[in-house]
Motif scaffolding. Structure first.
Motif, short mmCIF file in Angstrom:
data_model
loop_
_atom_site.label_atom_id
_atom_site.label_comp_id
_atom_site.label_asym_id
_atom_site.label_seq_id
_atom_site.Cartn_x
_atom_site.Cartn_y
_atom_site.Cartn_z
N SER A 1 0.83 -1.20 0.00
CA SER A 1 0.00 0.00 0.00
C SER A 1 0.87 1.25 0.00
CB SER A 1 -0.92 0.00 1.22
OG SER A 1 -0.17 0.08 2.42
N ASP A 2 0.26 2.36 -0.35
CA ASP A 2 0.98 3.64 -0.36
C ASP A 2 1.30 4.08 1.07
OD1 ASP A 2 1.07 3.93 -3.06
OD2 ASP A 2 -0.74 5.15 -3.20
N LEU B 1 -1.78 0.63 6.40
CA LEU B 1 -2.46 -0.62 6.05
C LEU B 1 -3.22 -1.16 7.26
CD1 LEU B 1 -2.96 -3.02 4.13
CD2 LEU B 1 -0.79 -3.98 4.91
N LEU C 1 -7.32 -1.10 2.51
CA LEU C 1 -6.76 -0.67 1.23
C LEU C 1 -7.64 0.43 0.65
CD1 LEU C 1 -5.88 -4.15 -0.34
CD2 LEU C 1 -4.29 -2.52 0.72
N HIS D 1 -7.50 4.19 -2.27
CA HIS D 1 -6.89 4.77 -3.48
C HIS D 1 -6.63 6.26 -3.29
CE1 HIS D 1 -8.79 1.30 -5.94
NE2 HIS D 1 -7.51 1.05 -5.74
N GLN E 1 -3.61 -0.98 -4.99
CA GLN E 1 -2.99 -1.26 -3.69
C GLN E 1 -3.14 -2.75 -3.38
OE1 GLN E 1 -2.08 2.01 -1.59
NE2 GLN E 1 -1.89 2.19 -3.80
N TYR E 2 -2.23 -3.28 -2.56
CA TYR E 2 -2.36 -4.70 -2.23
C TYR E 2 -1.62 -5.01 -0.94
CZ TYR E 2 2.50 -5.70 -3.50
OH TYR E 2 3.88 -5.72 -3.53
#
Length: 705
Positions: A387-388, A393, A408, A410, A416-417
């Motif tokens: 994730s960013d 997370l 998750l 955006h 994202q994962y």
């Protein structure tokens, strides 16, 4: 809402050159793909498509300063690998290498396109950064703006857009005579767009035509074709052909597929080519193929083609496949051989090979049962965080249980994962259970659970759910009001080594940029049943003989697995089922039997067993023998000498140690008549926890007990 538009990806390559009638000469080298084999096509695509991208660019230039710079050799090699993969699938010689002088000039041409945000095969000298080398390369290259490297090659093969109706880029990439190319690439940055110049004219231009697999050159080619490579425009090329009166017919299951012929061109671009756009209600959409639910075959008939004054027709079949799916009866590299071995004694094993593949590897695995629950309660120790950094997370806002869930979102419009670690070996009854809640989300945002059997080269969707908001206005209602329970059957992948990841996917359209807990996807309480986590893994190269020896130096439970790659040196993309092998200590008969006290009677727990236990505690002399020798037994010195000769056989549980609390206890319990779980419970070393009771019993029996 935020609108994420698909960038304008433009490519031009309509270089017009007259070709003389070619003659045929054989060409060897490179790699070849038998597209008549679904398995070989799948392995090549999965191995080489992924390998030909995501390498560091290593660019050293500056567009604003008109410095074209250079890219790394690995990057340029990856671009050529992508070219060769397309050529091998099309059945033309895949022997393309990049030439240094072509690279340098193409780099200047890419600089021109990026610096001027435009494409031209004849850039005027009034352009920013204009130079003679760039001008020359612009006239001898496929050009792309908005793409670079392997993505540019893919875009040029796709040849989308109204100005590419004659698929000029594709024709040059697949031109059979070509042996060398060059690539120039500029990354995005500083307000400048990505650009590529793929030099496509070498010294073999208009020379003798080499032998090609199918005589003609078609895209998509004859045989099995992965669906991501089946583009909206289909093409058929033949040297010296006149397609002005040609016809095309396509059928699926005997039913005609609607198609539209693209306007012909009098320009000689590569080889003469016929282009059409088919559309059906199953796989072939206006933008290209979609993922097929099953292999889908199309019959193609090209007729009324004039070649050298003769009217000819051609017929071939294209089968669109999902390369992530294994077909029934596929020749997977399965293993056969002995299921049990003695430690240090080699066993002979065989595995299934497939024609045309030259890259096999053996993976030797050790594992243990997996019984953890992932949901953020234990931090990120069992997860890969994809994730960013803009949001955490681990989220404590709305967990399904405990204090945390996995979240998750955006915030920047990027997928994202998170991924579970380590790898897992699935049993026949394996299942994945989790709870999740998709909050505020648009129709363009999709929650996915995915599985990979090849280390992440490709992924299969196990679960998907998209948002329900159009995205063009305010969103106030979550897609799911609360957490839903999901129970997924993993039995189709039993015996495979797999990876699992949870992806919140976004490609294009609208997304919700807010990273709050009520937005995006919350996941909690992830459980795997009937599965084992891989604790150790080693990989060795195999030849194509279909055989290998296995001689483990330590006892334990192993799992062997063979993977197939397209070419030696590449990561295997398809793996067979794991093959379990139980390695036993292989204890030889004890010297002088197990009559430790020399009494001549049967081994006894209260004499012989106690003597072994004390000996492994380090006791010697009277402390070893007092009260532990039956009447008529040997003296203390003889007992100690006997145990000195026996000690090498006393690693009963096979963990590499000889300890009273484990090995000594096992001897005493066995002599007391204990078997099964009663024998081994609490008496195995940490390195032998998975050792079956039956194996322990056989080792003790081998000692003469």
């Amino acid at each position: 809402m935020t609108r994420k538009a698909c960038g304008g990806l433009v490519a031009i390559g309509l270089l017009v050159l007259a070709l003389s009638a070619p003659a045929a000469v054989p060409v060897s080298g490179g790699f070849q793909i038998d597209t008549g084999s679904r398995f070989a096509t799948r392995v090549f695509y999965l191995s080489l498509f992924a390998a030909s991208e995501n390498l560091p660019m290593g660019w050293s230039g500056d567009v604003a300063g008109c410095n074209a710079g250079a890219t790394s050799e690995d990057f340029k090699d990856a671009v050529m690998l992508r070219v060769n993969l397309f050529r091998a699938l099309a059945g033309v010689p895949a022997v393309i290498d990049h030439r240094a002088d072509y690279d340098a000039k193409a780099q200047q041409a890419a600089l021109l396109m990026s610096a001027n945000n435009a494409l031209s095969h004849a850039p005027p000298n009034t352009w920013n950064c204009w130079n003679a080398d760039g001008n020359e390369a612009a006239g001898k290259s496929n050009l792309s703006l908005g793409n670079r490297g392997w993505d540019a090659v893919y875009s040029q093969m796709r040849d989308d857009g109204d100005n590419n109706a004659v698929v000029g880029h594709r024709r040059w990439i697949l031109y059979p005579q070509t042996r060398q190319m060059g690539t120039g690439d500029i990354p995005r940055g500083g307000g400048f767009r990505r650009a590529n110049a793929l030099w496509i004219l070498d010294d073999h231009f208009a020379g003798p035509r080499p032998v090609v697999r199918d005589d003609f050159v078609a895209w998509p080619p004859r045989g099995f074709v992965p669906w991501p490579l089946v583009f909206a425009r289909w093409s058929f090329s033949y040297p010296g052909a006149d397609f002005s009166s040609a016809t095309v017919r396509m059928t699926r299951n005997g039913i005609d597929v609607p198609l539209t012929l693209e306007p012909g061109s009098s320009a000689d671009i590569g080889e003469p080519t016929l282009v059409w756009k088919p559309v059906d209600d199953l796989v072939l959409r206006p933008a290209g193929a979609t993922r097929p639910a099953q292999d889908t075959a199309y019959e193609v008939m090209v007729g009324n083609v004039s070649v050298g004054g003769e009217t000819r027709s051609f017929r071939y079949q294209v089968t669109v496949i999902d390369p992530d799916q294994t077909a029934a009866g596929a020749p997977l590299p399965e293993i056969s051989g002995p299921a049990t071995l003695d430690r240090g004694q080699p066993g002979s094993y065989r595995y299934v090979t497939a024609p045309g593949l030259s890259g096999y590897r053996l993976r030797i695995l050790q594992s243990m049962p997996y019984d953890r629950v992932e949901g953020g309660e234990n931090g990120l120790g069992g997860l890969v965080d994809g994730s960013d950094a803009d949001y955490p997370l681990l989220d404590g806002g709305h967990p399904a249980s405990g204090a945390r869930a996995l979240h998750l979102a955006h915030p920047n419009g990027r997928s994202q994962y998170f991924e579970l670690v380590p790898d897992f070996v699935l049993g026949d009854a394996a299942r994945l259970r989790f709870v999740s809640r998709l909050g505020l989300a648009t129709v363009d945002e999709t929650a996915r659970v995915q599985l990979s059997t090849n280390g992440g080269l490709s992924w299969v969707d196990l679960y998907t759910l998209s948002g329900d908001a159009p995205g063009s206005g305010p969103i106030s209602t979550p897609t799911e009001a609360g957490y839903g329970v999901h129970d997924l059957d993993l039995a189709p992948w039993a015996g495979q080594v797999i990876r699992l990841r949870f992806v919140y996917d976004f490609q294009t359209g609208f997304y919700v940029p807010d990273p709050a807990s009520r937005v995006g996807w919350l996941v909690d309480d992830i459980r795997l049943s009937d599965s084992r986590e891989v604790t150790q893994s080693s990989v060795t190269e195999l030849d194509e003989s279909g055989a290998f020896p296995f001689a483990p130096v330590a006892a334990g439970d192993y799992r062997l697995q063979v993977g197939a790659a397209a070419v030696e040196g590449f990561t295997p993309s398809v793996w067979g089922r794991v093959f379990p092998v139980n390695v036993q200590v292989g204890v030889p008969p004890a010297p002088n039997g197990f009559d430790i006290d020399g009494s001549g009677g049967a081994p006894d727990a209260f004499t012989d067993g106690v003597l072994v236990f004390r000996y492994l505690l380090g006791l010697r002399g009277p402390l070893l023998t007092n009260g532990a020798i039956a009447p008529g037994g040997a003296g203390a010195n003889a007992v100690e000498t006997h145990l000195d000769g026996l000690v090498g056989n006393l690693d009963i549980d096979g963990d590499g140690l000889r300890l009273a609390r484990t090995d000594g206890m096992l001897v005493i319990r066995y002599l007391l008549g204990m078997r099964g779980s009663d024998l081994i419970s609490g008496a195995l070393g940490a390195g032998a926890l998975q050792m079956p009771a039956a194996t322990i019993e056989s080792r003790l029996a081998a000692l003469g007990l």
